[in-house]
Design a protein around this motif. Structure first.
Motif, PDB file in Angstrom:
ATOM      1  N   GLU A  85      -1.028 -21.222 -28.776  1.00  0.00           N
ATOM      2  CA  GLU A  85      -1.738 -21.440 -29.975  1.00  0.00           C
ATOM      3  C   GLU A  85      -2.712 -22.668 -30.012  1.00  0.00           C
ATOM      4  OE1 GLU A  85       0.632 -20.607 -33.375  1.00  0.00           O
ATOM      5  OE2 GLU A  85       0.255 -18.281 -33.127  1.00  0.00           O
ATOM      6  N   LEU A  86      -2.170 -23.366 -28.902  1.00  0.00           N
ATOM      7  CA  LEU A  86      -2.847 -24.868 -28.892  1.00  0.00           C
ATOM      8  C   LEU A  86      -4.556 -24.539 -28.515  1.00  0.00           C
ATOM      9  CD1 LEU A  86      -2.791 -27.884 -28.798  1.00  0.00           C
ATOM     10  CD2 LEU A  86      -2.200 -27.763 -26.438  1.00  0.00           C
ATOM     11  N   ASP A  87      -5.230 -24.635 -29.417  1.00  0.00           N
ATOM     12  CA  ASP A  87      -6.683 -24.249 -28.988  1.00  0.00           C
ATOM     13  C   ASP A  87      -7.665 -25.307 -29.309  1.00  0.00           C
ATOM     14  OD1 ASP A  87      -9.046 -22.876 -28.923  1.00  0.00           O
ATOM     15  OD2 ASP A  87      -8.753 -21.511 -30.637  1.00  0.00           O
ATOM     16  N   LEU A  88      -7.933 -25.998 -28.452  1.00  0.00           N
ATOM     17  CA  LEU A  88      -8.786 -27.177 -28.300  1.00  0.00           C
ATOM     18  C   LEU A  88     -10.198 -26.851 -28.620  1.00  0.00           C
ATOM     19  CD1 LEU A  88      -7.705 -29.129 -25.154  1.00  0.00           C
ATOM     20  CD2 LEU A  88      -7.127 -29.390 -27.597  1.00  0.00           C
ATOM     21  N   SER A  89     -10.623 -25.434 -28.875  1.00  0.00           N
ATOM     22  CA  SER A  89     -12.054 -25.132 -29.316  1.00  0.00           C
ATOM     23  C   SER A  89     -12.346 -25.294 -30.676  1.00  0.00           C
ATOM     24  CB  SER A  89     -12.356 -23.642 -29.024  1.00  0.00           C
ATOM     25  OG  SER A  89     -11.417 -22.879 -29.761  1.00  0.00           O
ATOM     26  N   ARG A  90     -11.099 -25.420 -31.427  1.00  0.00           N
ATOM     27  CA  ARG A  90     -11.079 -26.118 -32.677  1.00  0.00           C
ATOM     28  C   ARG A  90     -11.760 -27.363 -32.935  1.00  0.00           C
ATOM     29  NH1 ARG A  90      -7.242 -23.026 -35.794  1.00  0.00           N
ATOM     30  NH2 ARG A  90      -5.676 -22.164 -34.422  1.00  0.00           N
ATOM     31  N   GLY A 213      -3.203 -16.385 -12.172  1.00  0.00           N
ATOM     32  CA  GLY A 213      -2.472 -15.395 -12.014  1.00  0.00           C
ATOM     33  C   GLY A 213      -2.330 -14.595 -13.511  1.00  0.00           C
ATOM     34  N   LEU A 214      -2.038 -15.388 -14.395  1.00  0.00           N
ATOM     35  CA  LEU A 214      -1.830 -15.107 -15.761  1.00  0.00           C
ATOM     36  C   LEU A 214      -3.329 -14.303 -16.416  1.00  0.00           C
ATOM     37  CD1 LEU A 214       0.526 -17.672 -17.754  1.00  0.00           C
ATOM     38  CD2 LEU A 214       0.958 -15.130 -17.210  1.00  0.00           C
ATOM     39  N   ARG A 215      -4.316 -14.968 -16.140  1.00  0.00           N
ATOM     40  CA  ARG A 215      -5.485 -14.733 -16.352  1.00  0.00           C
ATOM     41  C   ARG A 215      -5.921 -13.110 -15.825  1.00  0.00           C
ATOM     42  NH1 ARG A 215      -8.434 -18.709 -14.917  1.00  0.00           N
ATOM     43  NH2 ARG A 215      -8.427 -19.640 -17.072  1.00  0.00           N
ATOM     44  N   LYS A 216      -5.560 -12.871 -14.446  1.00  0.00           N
ATOM     45  CA  LYS A 216      -5.595 -11.750 -13.728  1.00  0.00           C
ATOM     46  C   LYS A 216      -5.000 -10.610 -14.368  1.00  0.00           C
ATOM     47  CE  LYS A 216      -5.793  -9.724  -9.130  1.00  0.00           C
ATOM     48  NZ  LYS A 216      -5.394  -9.778  -7.555  1.00  0.00           N
ATOM     49  N   LEU A 217      -3.641 -11.110 -14.853  1.00  0.00           N
ATOM     50  CA  LEU A 217      -2.722  -9.984 -15.453  1.00  0.00           C
ATOM     51  C   LEU A 217      -3.127  -9.514 -16.532  1.00  0.00           C
ATOM     52  CD1 LEU A 217       0.495  -8.962 -15.587  1.00  0.00           C
ATOM     53  CD2 LEU A 217       0.902 -11.149 -17.103  1.00  0.00           C
ATOM     54  N   PHE A 218      -4.058 -10.229 -17.349  1.00  0.00           N
ATOM     55  CA  PHE A 218      -4.549  -9.837 -18.654  1.00  0.00           C
ATOM     56  C   PHE A 218      -6.007  -9.420 -18.563  1.00  0.00           C
ATOM     57  CE2 PHE A 218      -0.844 -12.138 -20.317  1.00  0.00           C
ATOM     58  CZ  PHE A 218      -0.203 -11.084 -20.935  1.00  0.00           C
ATOM     59  N   ALA A 219      -6.512  -9.280 -17.333  1.00  0.00           N
ATOM     60  CA  ALA A 219      -7.893  -8.890 -17.411  1.00  0.00           C
ATOM     61  C   ALA A 219      -8.556  -7.639 -17.680  1.00  0.00           C
ATOM     62  CB  ALA A 219      -8.574  -9.202 -15.768  1.00  0.00           C
ATOM     63  N   ALA A 220      -7.359  -6.506 -17.218  1.00  0.00           N
ATOM     64  CA  ALA A 220      -7.760  -5.249 -17.660  1.00  0.00           C
ATOM     65  C   ALA A 220      -6.468  -4.403 -17.770  1.00  0.00           C
ATOM     66  CB  ALA A 220      -8.829  -4.459 -16.532  1.00  0.00           C
ATOM     67  N   TYR A 269       3.787 -23.756 -20.052  1.00  0.00           N
ATOM     68  CA  TYR A 269       3.454 -22.095 -19.657  1.00  0.00           C
ATOM     69  C   TYR A 269       2.676 -21.481 -20.796  1.00  0.00           C
ATOM     70  CZ  TYR A 269       4.422 -17.505 -17.706  1.00  0.00           C
ATOM     71  OH  TYR A 269       4.334 -16.422 -17.061  1.00  0.00           O
ATOM     72  N   GLY A 270       3.054 -21.744 -22.190  1.00  0.00           N
ATOM     73  CA  GLY A 270       2.044 -21.207 -23.105  1.00  0.00           C
ATOM     74  C   GLY A 270       0.786 -21.678 -22.960  1.00  0.00           C
ATOM     75  N   ALA A 271       0.580 -23.101 -22.732  1.00  0.00           N
ATOM     76  CA  ALA A 271      -0.826 -23.560 -22.610  1.00  0.00           C
ATOM     77  C   ALA A 271      -1.488 -22.999 -21.276  1.00  0.00           C
ATOM     78  CB  ALA A 271      -0.592 -25.075 -22.422  1.00  0.00           C
ATOM     79  N   MET A 272      -0.533 -22.308 -20.515  1.00  0.00           N
ATOM     80  CA  MET A 272      -1.538 -21.927 -19.132  1.00  0.00           C
ATOM     81  C   MET A 272      -2.112 -20.497 -19.750  1.00  0.00           C
ATOM     82  SD  MET A 272      -1.401 -24.058 -16.936  1.00  0.00           S
ATOM     83  CE  MET A 272      -1.549 -25.224 -18.255  1.00  0.00           C
ATOM     84  N   MET A 273      -1.627 -19.802 -20.789  1.00  0.00           N
ATOM     85  CA  MET A 273      -2.040 -18.470 -21.056  1.00  0.00           C
ATOM     86  C   MET A 273      -3.384 -18.477 -21.312  1.00  0.00           C
ATOM     87  SD  MET A 273       0.814 -16.346 -21.048  1.00  0.00           S
ATOM     88  CE  MET A 273       0.229 -14.992 -22.375  1.00  0.00           C
ATOM     89  N   PRO A 274      -4.119 -17.465 -20.789  1.00  0.00           N
ATOM     90  CA  PRO A 274      -5.486 -17.309 -20.706  1.00  0.00           C
ATOM     91  C   PRO A 274      -6.198 -17.155 -22.247  1.00  0.00           C
ATOM     92  CG  PRO A 274      -4.698 -15.104 -19.829  1.00  0.00           C
ATOM     93  CD  PRO A 274      -3.350 -16.044 -20.079  1.00  0.00           C
ATOM     94  N   ARG A 275      -7.077 -18.097 -22.383  1.00  0.00           N
ATOM     95  CA  ARG A 275      -7.831 -18.071 -23.687  1.00  0.00           C
ATOM     96  C   ARG A 275      -9.006 -17.084 -23.927  1.00  0.00           C
ATOM     97  NH1 ARG A 275      -3.884 -20.615 -23.642  1.00  0.00           N
ATOM     98  NH2 ARG A 275      -3.278 -22.616 -25.137  1.00  0.00           N
ATOM     99  N   ASP A 276      -9.325 -16.437 -22.571  1.00  0.00           N
ATOM    100  CA  ASP A 276     -10.735 -15.500 -22.574  1.00  0.00           C
ATOM    101  C   ASP A 276     -10.237 -14.355 -22.919  1.00  0.00           C
ATOM    102  OD1 ASP A 276      -9.194 -15.442 -20.557  1.00  0.00           O
ATOM    103  OD2 ASP A 276     -10.993 -15.887 -18.915  1.00  0.00           O
ATOM    104  N   THR A 277      -8.984 -13.910 -23.432  1.00  0.00           N
ATOM    105  CA  THR A 277      -8.659 -12.559 -23.760  1.00  0.00           C
ATOM    106  C   THR A 277      -9.054 -12.304 -25.074  1.00  0.00           C
ATOM    107  OG1 THR A 277      -6.495 -13.165 -24.464  1.00  0.00           O
ATOM    108  CG2 THR A 277      -6.671 -12.409 -22.113  1.00  0.00           C
ATOM    109  N   THR A 278      -9.273 -11.178 -25.439  1.00  0.00           N
ATOM    110  CA  THR A 278      -9.651 -10.962 -26.815  1.00  0.00           C
ATOM    111  C   THR A 278      -8.482 -11.326 -27.901  1.00  0.00           C
ATOM    112  OG1 THR A 278      -8.256  -8.606 -27.184  1.00  0.00           O
ATOM    113  CG2 THR A 278     -10.481  -8.730 -26.342  1.00  0.00           C
TER     114      THR A 278
END
Length: 439
Positions: A85-90, A213-220, A269-278
């Motif tokens: 939940e660390l969202d630097l876009s804030r 790898g995590l980004r690819k995991l949640f891509a589709a 590891y949480g910070a590495m989770m993709p932010r470009d998912t819905t």
């Protein structure tokens, strides 16, 4: 495990569920975040009252290692969600003021904390004074992002610009505070301290392999590809959760082996989770991890923490030290956040609100204190006093906001002295999602 141990464990877990729920609900009725009641529940079942008789009955010594294991698992999942939940876009549109508020609200309490540590070191530093001073400074600098989000939601400030600045500042605080704690862990490391040299390799693996790898995991969805328009899945699957959980545990294993604490592995590891998912997908992942954590694992952590808080032998000298700790923590955060806001020409009223919000410490402080106790940087006596400080500074935020609002014509008038962005500036923030673990 013997049948007697199993029975004791079941009784203890049932007591944890009941106490945390009861006191959490009581705190909510008093206008406090539920975490205040849950921390208090942990202290009440500890050795402070009745010479520890409730703790000896509910949590015998032979089941406490099992409770500690559950508590550590709760910490792993909690820190993962914090990192996710660390969202630097804030920071977008408020970079300057948020950075100023955050850095000043870290540097001021850190400096005062180091000075306080020099006074406390002769009595409370189990090992070297350097690690002790750095740890006290870091512990004074913490702002609890989850509790802050809950207070903003309850007070109606979540959609105002001052609320957005507070959340952005707390996000920067998270990064700085955990970085300071990482330095403390390195300075206070034991015989395996040389393993920290593998930290660059670990970070490279996380950035170059794990994150893609995590980004690819949640891509589709399984069996389908994401299209050129960036279409992504809407529902997280059990297989995806298993991969995430397995990677999370391996990340914790890596940081623990390197001589750092496993909380860093979970956070990174949480910070590495993709932010470009819905956003819906992100909520599904965090909600699934939070559900059991909020109901059982974190309450177990509060109890384990409370079992190590013994205030029954607190004397006048201890009360004097508690007063100094509270004075240092509150003054440092208030003065730092207020000065950081005023340096950017934020009006006095808004600056006071930001100062009150940034003084919230909550569960994040308890996590850092637990790490310090496990590392032997602080002893049980100082740990107990610092837990009281965490409880007081968390509980005072709501009443302070209410007082500031009443001086402006009522609690609902808090919105009157928040400055909303012009339409040509940053877009209105999305509705604040209250973290489930604080609810």
């Amino acid at each position: 495990m013997t049948p007697e141990q199993l029975q004791s464990l079941f009784i203890g877990l049932a007591a944890i569920l009941a106490l945390s729920r009861l006191l959490g609900a009581a705190a909510r009725r008093l206008g406090q975040p539920p975490v205040v009641g849950e921390i208090l529940a942990g202290i009440l079942v500890g050795p402070t009252l009745f010479h520890g008789a409730p703790a000896q009955y509910l949590f015998p010594a032979d089941i406490r290692p099992m409770l500690s294991a559950l508590a550590n698992l709760g910490l792993v999942l909690f820190m993962f969600v914090i990192g996710y939940e660390l969202d630097l876009s804030r920071l977008r549109g408020k970079e300057r003021v948020a950075a100023s508020v955050s850095l000043c609200s870290v540097l001021a309490p850190f400096a005062l904390g180091v000075l306080l540590a020099l006074h406390l070191a002769d009595r409370h530093a189990p090992a070297g004074h350097t690690g002790f001073a750095l740890f006290i400074g870091a512990a004074m600098s913490v702002t609890a992002f989850p509790v802050l989000a809950r207070i903003l939601a309850d007070s109606g400030l979540g959609r105002t610009r001052v609320g957005g600045i507070a959340l952005a500042s707390a996000a920067i605080d998270d990064i700085v505070a955990w970085s300071l704690l990482a330095v403390v862990v390195t300075v206070s490391g034991g015989d395996g301290q040389w393993r920290i040299l593998f930290a660059p390799v670990y970070l490279a693996v996380m950035l170059l392999l794990v994150r893609p790898g995590l980004r690819k995991l949640f891509a589709a969805r399984p069996g389908r590809r994401a299209g050129w328009d960036g279409w992504a899945q809407e529902h997280v699957t059990a297989d995806q959760l298993i991969v995430v959980l397995g990677g999370l545990l391996l990340s914790c294993l890596a940081t623990e082996w390197m001589g750092a604490h496993f909380v860093f592995g979970a956070f990174l590891y949480g910070a590495m989770m993709p932010r470009d998912t819905t956003r819906r997908l992100q909520h599904q992942v965090t909600d699934r991890f939070e559900y059991l954590t909020r109901l059982l694992l974190l309450p177990a952590f509060f109890v384990v923490a409370g079992l190590q808080v013994d205030l029954s032998h607190t004397g006048l000298r201890d009360l004097g030290e508690l007063g100094l700790i509270l004075l240092t923590a509150i003054t440092g955060k208030f003065a730092g956040a207020y000065a950081g806001a005023r340096l950017n020409k934020v009006p006095r009223a808004q600056s006071g609100v930001l100062a009150a919000l940034m003084n919230t410490r909550g569960l994040t402080e308890l996590v850092i204190l637990t790490v310090g106790l496990q590392l032997g940087v602080i002893g049980p006596d100082l740990y107990a006093l610092m837990v009281v400080m965490a409880l007081v500074t968390t509980a005072m935020a709501g009443p302070l906001l209410h007082l500031l609002g009443r001086r402006r014509g009522g609690p609902e008038a808090l919105g009157d002295f928040t400055f909303l962005p012009k339409r040509s500036e940053t877009p209105e923030p999305e509705p604040l999602r209250t973290p489930a673990r604080e609810g």
